[in-house]
Motif scaffolding. Structure first.
Motif, PDB file in Angstrom:
ATOM      1  N   ILE A  53      37.022  32.012  47.102  1.00 37.37           N
ATOM      2  CA  ILE A  53      37.842  31.301  46.858  1.00 37.37           C
ATOM      3  C   ILE A  53      38.987  30.521  48.122  1.00 37.37           C
ATOM      4  O   ILE A  53      38.329  31.568  49.246  1.00 37.37           O
ATOM      5  CB  ILE A  53      39.284  32.671  46.503  1.00 37.37           C
ATOM      6  N   ARG A  60      44.872  28.467  51.384  1.00 42.78           N
ATOM      7  CA  ARG A  60      45.332  27.542  52.909  1.00 42.78           C
ATOM      8  C   ARG A  60      45.085  27.094  53.716  1.00 42.78           C
ATOM      9  O   ARG A  60      45.035  27.811  54.910  1.00 42.78           O
ATOM     10  CB  ARG A  60      46.780  28.609  53.421  1.00 42.78           C
ATOM     11  N   HIS A 101      37.857  36.806  52.649  1.00 42.27           N
ATOM     12  CA  HIS A 101      37.385  37.562  52.383  1.00 42.27           C
ATOM     13  C   HIS A 101      37.382  39.145  52.153  1.00 42.27           C
ATOM     14  O   HIS A 101      36.135  39.367  50.662  1.00 42.27           O
ATOM     15  CB  HIS A 101      36.137  37.699  54.183  1.00 42.27           C
ATOM     16  N   ALA A 123      36.798  43.078  52.211  1.00 45.45           N
ATOM     17  CA  ALA A 123      35.961  43.798  52.147  1.00 45.45           C
ATOM     18  C   ALA A 123      34.443  43.094  51.968  1.00 45.45           C
ATOM     19  O   ALA A 123      33.825  43.663  52.849  1.00 45.45           O
ATOM     20  CB  ALA A 123      35.826  45.028  50.917  1.00 45.45           C
ATOM     21  N   PRO A 152      34.035  37.736  46.982  1.00 45.16           N
ATOM     22  CA  PRO A 152      33.896  37.754  45.830  1.00 45.16           C
ATOM     23  C   PRO A 152      32.164  37.732  45.677  1.00 45.16           C
ATOM     24  O   PRO A 152      31.455  37.413  45.964  1.00 45.16           O
ATOM     25  CB  PRO A 152      34.323  36.070  45.049  1.00 45.16           C
ATOM     26  N   GLU A 153      32.086  38.787  43.996  1.00 43.42           N
ATOM     27  CA  GLU A 153      30.879  38.376  43.786  1.00 43.42           C
ATOM     28  C   GLU A 153      31.388  38.221  41.648  1.00 43.42           C
ATOM     29  O   GLU A 153      30.950  39.343  40.801  1.00 43.42           O
ATOM     30  CB  GLU A 153      30.615  40.025  44.283  1.00 43.42           C
ATOM     31  N   MET A 154      32.287  37.740  41.712  1.00 43.41           N
ATOM     32  CA  MET A 154      33.044  37.473  40.349  1.00 43.41           C
ATOM     33  C   MET A 154      32.063  36.525  39.155  1.00 43.41           C
ATOM     34  O   MET A 154      32.254  37.358  38.216  1.00 43.41           O
ATOM     35  CB  MET A 154      34.172  36.143  41.021  1.00 43.41           C
ATOM     36  N   ILE A 175      31.879  40.246  36.361  1.00 47.04           N
ATOM     37  CA  ILE A 175      32.651  40.672  35.573  1.00 47.04           C
ATOM     38  C   ILE A 175      32.872  40.805  34.437  1.00 47.04           C
ATOM     39  O   ILE A 175      31.785  39.559  33.746  1.00 47.04           O
ATOM     40  CB  ILE A 175      33.917  39.687  35.995  1.00 47.04           C
ATOM     41  N   MET A 209      44.005  36.075  37.417  1.00 50.87           N
ATOM     42  CA  MET A 209      44.283  36.482  38.583  1.00 50.87           C
ATOM     43  C   MET A 209      44.381  36.265  39.589  1.00 50.87           C
ATOM     44  O   MET A 209      45.109  36.941  40.423  1.00 50.87           O
ATOM     45  CB  MET A 209      42.557  37.078  38.880  1.00 50.87           C
ATOM     46  N   VAL A 244      43.134  42.001  52.934  1.00 46.09           N
ATOM     47  CA  VAL A 244      42.889  41.536  51.671  1.00 46.09           C
ATOM     48  C   VAL A 244      43.851  42.672  51.351  1.00 46.09           C
ATOM     49  O   VAL A 244      42.722  43.560  50.515  1.00 46.09           O
ATOM     50  CB  VAL A 244      42.099  40.531  50.887  1.00 46.09           C
ATOM     51  N   VAL A 272      46.842  38.098  52.017  1.00 50.78           N
ATOM     52  CA  VAL A 272      45.843  37.930  51.534  1.00 50.78           C
ATOM     53  C   VAL A 272      46.367  37.191  53.358  1.00 50.78           C
ATOM     54  O   VAL A 272      47.420  36.057  53.688  1.00 50.78           O
ATOM     55  CB  VAL A 272      45.454  36.171  51.751  1.00 50.78           C
ATOM     56  N   THR A 277      38.009  44.555  37.817  1.00 47.31           N
ATOM     57  CA  THR A 277      37.648  42.663  37.627  1.00 47.31           C
ATOM     58  C   THR A 277      38.700  42.024  38.743  1.00 47.31           C
ATOM     59  O   THR A 277      37.745  41.240  40.176  1.00 47.31           O
ATOM     60  CB  THR A 277      38.662  42.505  36.577  1.00 47.31           C
ATOM     61  N   ILE A 278      38.855  43.328  39.260  1.00 45.96           N
ATOM     62  CA  ILE A 278      39.993  42.556  40.642  1.00 45.96           C
ATOM     63  C   ILE A 278      38.475  42.579  42.007  1.00 45.96           C
ATOM     64  O   ILE A 278      38.917  42.201  42.729  1.00 45.96           O
ATOM     65  CB  ILE A 278      41.032  43.498  41.445  1.00 45.96           C
ATOM     66  N   LEU A 315      35.700  42.649  41.450  1.00 43.63           N
ATOM     67  CA  LEU A 315      35.155  41.421  41.841  1.00 43.63           C
ATOM     68  C   LEU A 315      35.394  40.150  41.848  1.00 43.63           C
ATOM     69  O   LEU A 315      34.873  39.998  43.175  1.00 43.63           O
ATOM     70  CB  LEU A 315      33.655  42.095  40.534  1.00 43.63           C
ATOM     71  N   MET A 316      36.292  39.763  41.719  1.00 49.89           N
ATOM     72  CA  MET A 316      37.434  38.887  41.798  1.00 49.89           C
ATOM     73  C   MET A 316      37.252  38.600  43.611  1.00 49.89           C
ATOM     74  O   MET A 316      37.065  37.205  44.018  1.00 49.89           O
ATOM     75  CB  MET A 316      38.061  38.461  40.830  1.00 49.89           C
ATOM     76  N   ILE A 317      38.166  39.512  43.986  1.00 52.44           N
ATOM     77  CA  ILE A 317      39.119  39.238  45.193  1.00 52.44           C
ATOM     78  C   ILE A 317      38.372  40.033  46.258  1.00 52.44           C
ATOM     79  O   ILE A 317      38.435  39.743  46.943  1.00 52.44           O
ATOM     80  CB  ILE A 317      40.578  39.653  44.825  1.00 52.44           C
ATOM     81  N   SER A 318      37.812  41.053  45.840  1.00 56.43           N
ATOM     82  CA  SER A 318      37.250  41.913  47.184  1.00 56.43           C
ATOM     83  C   SER A 318      38.299  41.925  47.883  1.00 56.43           C
ATOM     84  O   SER A 318      38.154  42.073  49.520  1.00 56.43           O
ATOM     85  CB  SER A 318      36.157  40.508  47.783  1.00 56.43           C
ATOM     86  N   PRO A 319      39.247  42.875  47.688  1.00 58.42           N
ATOM     87  CA  PRO A 319      40.276  43.272  48.348  1.00 58.42           C
ATOM     88  C   PRO A 319      39.830  44.846  48.688  1.00 58.42           C
ATOM     89  O   PRO A 319      38.545  45.531  48.850  1.00 58.42           O
ATOM     90  CB  PRO A 319      41.643  43.906  47.754  1.00 58.42           C
ATOM     91  N   GLU A 320      40.427  44.906  50.257  1.00 55.95           N
ATOM     92  CA  GLU A 320      40.288  46.258  50.796  1.00 55.95           C
ATOM     93  C   GLU A 320      40.664  47.373  50.774  1.00 55.95           C
ATOM     94  O   GLU A 320      40.593  48.408  50.200  1.00 55.95           O
ATOM     95  CB  GLU A 320      40.330  45.310  52.383  1.00 55.95           C
ATOM     96  N   LEU A 378      28.273  46.813  44.311  1.00 50.31           N
ATOM     97  CA  LEU A 378      29.148  46.922  46.054  1.00 50.31           C
ATOM     98  C   LEU A 378      28.777  48.013  46.841  1.00 50.31           C
ATOM     99  O   LEU A 378      29.821  48.902  46.647  1.00 50.31           O
ATOM    100  CB  LEU A 378      30.785  46.139  45.696  1.00 50.31           C
ATOM    101  N   PHE A 412      31.061  48.958  49.358  1.00 48.51           N
ATOM    102  CA  PHE A 412      31.713  48.541  49.959  1.00 48.51           C
ATOM    103  C   PHE A 412      32.598  49.746  48.252  1.00 48.51           C
ATOM    104  O   PHE A 412      34.296  50.210  48.536  1.00 48.51           O
ATOM    105  CB  PHE A 412      32.752  48.177  50.451  1.00 48.51           C
TER     106      PHE A 412
END
Lengths: 298, 298
Positions: free
Chosen positions: A144, A147, A152, A154, A157-159, A162, A228, B130, B146, B224-225, B227-232, B262, B264
């Motif tokens: 992803i 801007r 990145h 954590a 992505p490992e999409m 899913i 998403m 993120v 982000v 899904t979130i 895997l898709m976005i790898s948020p912290e 994962l 994390f």
């Protein structure tokens, strides 16, 4: 003196290495087989050293690699591969020897984040603020860009992992993912296609059901990405997408699932602009690596 | 002279309006019922005008609104609601009258993007690059931040409409979403819970199966979130989350689906840090609106 950038696309079967002035000006290129870290990284280093002795010092090196990869800049193991199943490569340090030998910054990202960056800056997603790149090859992964920079978080992505709903004509075998079974990678990757049909898509007869079923799974991923992240463009690349029936099937499933809910993702015109093939073909990874090197120099 | 900010949290039943110095210093507050655009926006304008006549000119106004909302800065209809089902509010212009009357910048975002921003800057996700915020109330929506800014893209995230697998004890009724049936909002929102059980979660007897089933659907969204976005960090807020069984069920489903893939997001310790309740409680929307106003002033 002009800037000289090193760039590496590190893949499971080969490392593509270039020396370039910028994304459009590649001066030298070599391909190195992926064997052991010592042998492969050593050969890449030799290539850079040879070119550098003729052309001058490298200003920065960008590496676009298979993963999972530690890309947290603050991490003591930045640039190390993590628990990859690729024999011998778990915990391999991709960055240190280049930083030491060439005394320049080394910036890494995943191959898909780099490809997303390349497509956003130079390819099919130019001018878009939010871009997703998905590769459908041996495995399935995505990156992803928001801007102008990869996201990145954590890890990265490992999409591809899913879960998806099974196609009604594809219920008997489970998916091939060792972790998740019926995730997208487990059902629609090149590996999943060979496990189910005994051959890759391009060896199956015309009219075979496989592109429809693969497109059904990938279309679920596309719809999930749209809902998403609300990207302005999703680029689907990788070997499986070379079959020209997959992208139309994918779009049609995404349209059916979204069901007209989003004005920017209606079938067919706006979905054809939203979900596209790569503008850089198979070069998005190496162009992304050059872009990483350019950013490192700043 | 100190800065004076106007902020509005525009909701389907009420508009919360404040005048503040910053996110921590609220000087005046009023609640206005959501009736017609003319009446509601007029009452908000009167409140700002009264406070402003006592305290000075507003420097900027931030609005965190229900959606769908046009938040493309370059759009001629920036700040208009889009095709909302709320009677009378489709195409309503939330921004223009405030910009005209108070001659200051007006910045809008969705309520969930604003809440994500507030939680990232001042709440449960401070220090995270993120961040995803999900509200589970009458409907289900999410926002992504982000590097300190909300992600917009083509529209804004609509992650409540992602399809999910049905729980094995919840197969009889279809979901209540008019567009998608079995999407997360169709199955796990406050509206879906009332349609299925005849009452909100807090009126159902102790030990009722509803929190488990709702948590099962929300856990799919969480996985899904991740895997898709790898948020912290993922923050789950909204009225449905007030039931204290939902968050543990949600985490446990997410852990089962991720299956240790994962590092994390392993159960239980790191998932408890990754998926959390809001740090600002029900104030994240209005704090987000203040943050939007602060950013508009720069």
């Amino acid at each position: 003196m002009s800037v000289l950038l090193g760039a590496i696309e590190a893949g499971g079967t080969k490392f593509v290495c270039v020396v370039a002035r910028d994304a459009a000006t590649i001066l030298a290129e070599r391909r190195v087989a992926t064997t052991t870290p010592a042998a492969t990284l050593g050969a890449v280093e030799d290539f850079f050293a040879t070119v550098s002795s003729e052309m001058g010092a490298l200003s920065a090196i960008g590496i676009a690699s298979f993963g999972p990869l530690d890309i947290r800049r603050s991490s003591p193991t930045y640039g190390h591969l993590l628990a990859t199943p690729k024999p011998g490569w778990a915990n391999a340090d991709l960055a240190a020897r280049f930083a030491t030998r060439f005394a320049c910054p080394v910036v890494l990202d995943t191959d898909v984040n780099a490809a997303a960056l390349a497509e956003a800056l130079h390819g099919a997603a130019r001018g878009c603020g939010v871009v997703v790149y998905v590769t459908v090859g041996t495995g399935i992964g995505g990156g992803i860009v928001v801007r102008g920079r990869a996201v990145h978080g954590a890890l990265h992505p490992e999409m591809g992992h899913i879960r998806v709903l099974r196609h009604e004509r594809d219920r008997e075998r489970s998916g091939v993912c060792a972790f998740h079974g019926d995730c997208i990678e487990g059902l629609a990757s090149g590996g999943a296609i060979r496990a189910r049909y005994g051959a890759p898509l391009d060896r199956l007869p015309a009219g075979h059901e496989a592109p429809e079923i693969v497109g059904y799974y990938l279309g679920q991923l596309a719809a999930t990405i749209v809902l998403m992240i609300s990207p302005e463009r999703i680029v689907f690349g990788g070997g499986v997408m070379n079959n020209d029936r997959v992208l139309p099937e994918l779009r049609s499933t995404a349209a059916r699932l979204l069901n007209g809910y989003l004005p920017f993702a209606k079938w067919p015109s706006s979905l054809d602009e939203l979900i596209v093939g790569p503008g850089l073909g198979e070069r998005s990874g190496i162009v992304g690596a050059i872009t990483l090197a350019e950013a490192a120099r700043i």
